[in-house]
Motif scaffolding. Structure first.
Motif, PDB file in Angstrom:
ATOM      1  N   TYR A  94      20.997 -39.738  15.512  1.00 28.18           N
ATOM      2  CA  TYR A  94      22.337 -39.142  15.559  1.00 28.18           C
ATOM      3  C   TYR A  94      22.237 -37.627  15.714  1.00 28.18           C
ATOM      4  O   TYR A  94      22.925 -37.017  16.539  1.00 28.18           O
ATOM      5  N   GLY A 100      24.433 -40.079  18.545  1.00 33.68           N
ATOM      6  CA  GLY A 100      25.681 -39.345  18.330  1.00 33.68           C
ATOM      7  C   GLY A 100      26.686 -39.536  19.441  1.00 33.68           C
ATOM      8  O   GLY A 100      27.879 -39.739  19.197  1.00 33.68           O
ATOM      9  N   VAL A 103      28.372 -42.982  19.161  1.00 32.53           N
ATOM     10  CA  VAL A 103      29.312 -43.071  18.049  1.00 32.53           C
ATOM     11  C   VAL A 103      30.587 -42.283  18.365  1.00 32.53           C
ATOM     12  O   VAL A 103      31.700 -42.750  18.092  1.00 32.53           O
ATOM     13  N   TRP A 131      26.175 -42.861   5.575  1.00 32.21           N
ATOM     14  CA  TRP A 131      25.934 -42.004   6.732  1.00 32.21           C
ATOM     15  C   TRP A 131      27.215 -41.792   7.541  1.00 32.21           C
ATOM     16  O   TRP A 131      27.332 -40.828   8.292  1.00 32.21           O
ATOM     17  N   ILE A 135      28.494 -38.487   9.687  1.00 28.97           N
ATOM     18  CA  ILE A 135      28.905 -38.592  11.086  1.00 28.97           C
ATOM     19  C   ILE A 135      30.287 -37.995  11.285  1.00 28.97           C
ATOM     20  O   ILE A 135      30.514 -37.171  12.187  1.00 28.97           O
ATOM     21  N   ASP A 138      30.373 -34.242  10.808  1.00 30.19           N
ATOM     22  CA  ASP A 138      29.689 -33.589  11.917  1.00 30.19           C
ATOM     23  C   ASP A 138      30.593 -33.527  13.148  1.00 30.19           C
ATOM     24  O   ASP A 138      30.715 -32.481  13.792  1.00 30.19           O
TER      25      ASP A 138
END
Length: 331
Positions: A94, A100, A103, A131, A135, A138
């Protein structure tokens, strides 16, 4: 009647199998049973499933490890092949944007598309696990997505545009769906916060000012909290962090969040909560809690939040008439 959208973002199972597309069903069922008809709004559940995005890369690495003549001599092979590989593998891929981008694309297509045009009174509640918390934070706040050439840049900017208090493609940040509450379960944000550090105390001030961390979530998170505080009539955003003491991924976040984004305790109504009854947890003896046996059972604890009565009751309390509904109409 206004609509409350509840977005669920799963993390890494850290057990023998990954999360499935039905990962949130137990929690949703519990919320419906707890609330019945006793609710202040329409509720729309949006589970975001991304658990299969990394399967090919993970399986490829697992086969390479198993091909080693030394693999049969390794201790805790099941733990290495499943829990550790899932968590560390998802984290590495990720951060490197390999996972990343996948997702982010799913978040935009499956979740954000449903909250693009909020009506007056509509709001968003975030429920993140493991997590999944990292995510989402971020995507919403990290500077590493700002580069127009970065894979996923356009999708991230579109996601930010959909949330009140954030701006992606130069859109007015005071438009979009406002957050009404935040719920984090088994969150490793405390560990991930180390990537926010631009320099150590011994580094020069010049280095600290010229080399910011591209993973730093604090500037945009502060902006969001300030905007929400003003929109909510100077009322704090509720944030509940659920912790199972036997979950090795979960950490208390109250002091950390205060030091990072809310030093004056002005913007967040934060509370760390045990996800299970303390008497039930006390059945496990104190010496046993610190042993490898307890650690190896940590995967079960890490996945327990979805079926926790305490988590259900706390989240449901935000939708009951007995609790004042502090939501400002969307414009």
């Amino acid at each position: 009647m206004a609509t409350d959208y509840i977005l669920f973002v799963h993390g890494v199972n850290t057990r023998d199998e990954r999360e499935t597309p039905k990962f949130a069903e137990s929690l949703i069922k519990g919320l419906n049973q707890e609330l019945g008809q006793d609710r202040t709004s329409n509720i729309v559940y949006i589970p975001l499933y991304w658990g299969d995005a990394n399967l090919n890369a993970e399986n490829r690495l697992r086969k390479q490890l198993q091909a080693s003549p030394l693999w049969k001599d390794m201790w805790f092979r099941d733990f290495r092949e499943q829990q550790l590989l899932q968590f560390a593998g998802d984290a590495a891929l990720y951060i490197s944007r390999h996972l990343g981008y996948k997702v982010v694309k799913r978040l935009k297509e499956d979740a954000i598309a449903r909250i693009q045009d909020p009506q007056p009174g509509d709001c968003l509640h975030l429920v993140t696990h493991s997590w999944g918390t990292v995510i989402l934070f971020d995507v919403l706040f990290a500077g590493r997505w700002n580069n127009p050439d970065a894979p996923g840049h356009k999708d991230v900017m579109a996601i930010r545009d959909a949330i009140f208090g954030l701006a992606g493609n130069d859109k007015n940040p005071l438009q979009g769906m406002p957050l009404a509450s935040l719920h984090t379960m088994g969150s490793p944000v405390a560990i991930f916060s180390l990537t926010n550090v631009s320099s150590d105390a011994d580094d020069s001030e010049e280095l600290a000012s010229t080399v910011p961390s591209t993973h730093d979530i604090t500037p945009r998170l502060k902006e969001l909290l300030k905007s929400l505080y003003e929109r909510r009539g100077q009322k704090k955003l509720p944030w509940r962090n659920y912790i199972h003491p036997g979950d090795p991924i979960a950490y208390p976040l109250d002091e950390l969040m205060s030091s990072l984004v809310d030093q004056d305790e002005q913007y967040i109504d934060f509370e760390d909560l045990l996800s299970h009854d303390r008497k039930l947890l006390d059945i496990i003896s104190i010496p046993l809690r610190q042993t490898v046996v307890a650690l190896l059972q940590g995967g079960k604890a890490h996945g327990s939040y979805w079926e926790s009565d305490r988590v259900v009751k706390e989240i449901a309390s935000f939708f009951k008439p007995a609790v004042a509904r502090e939501v400002v109409s969307s414009k």
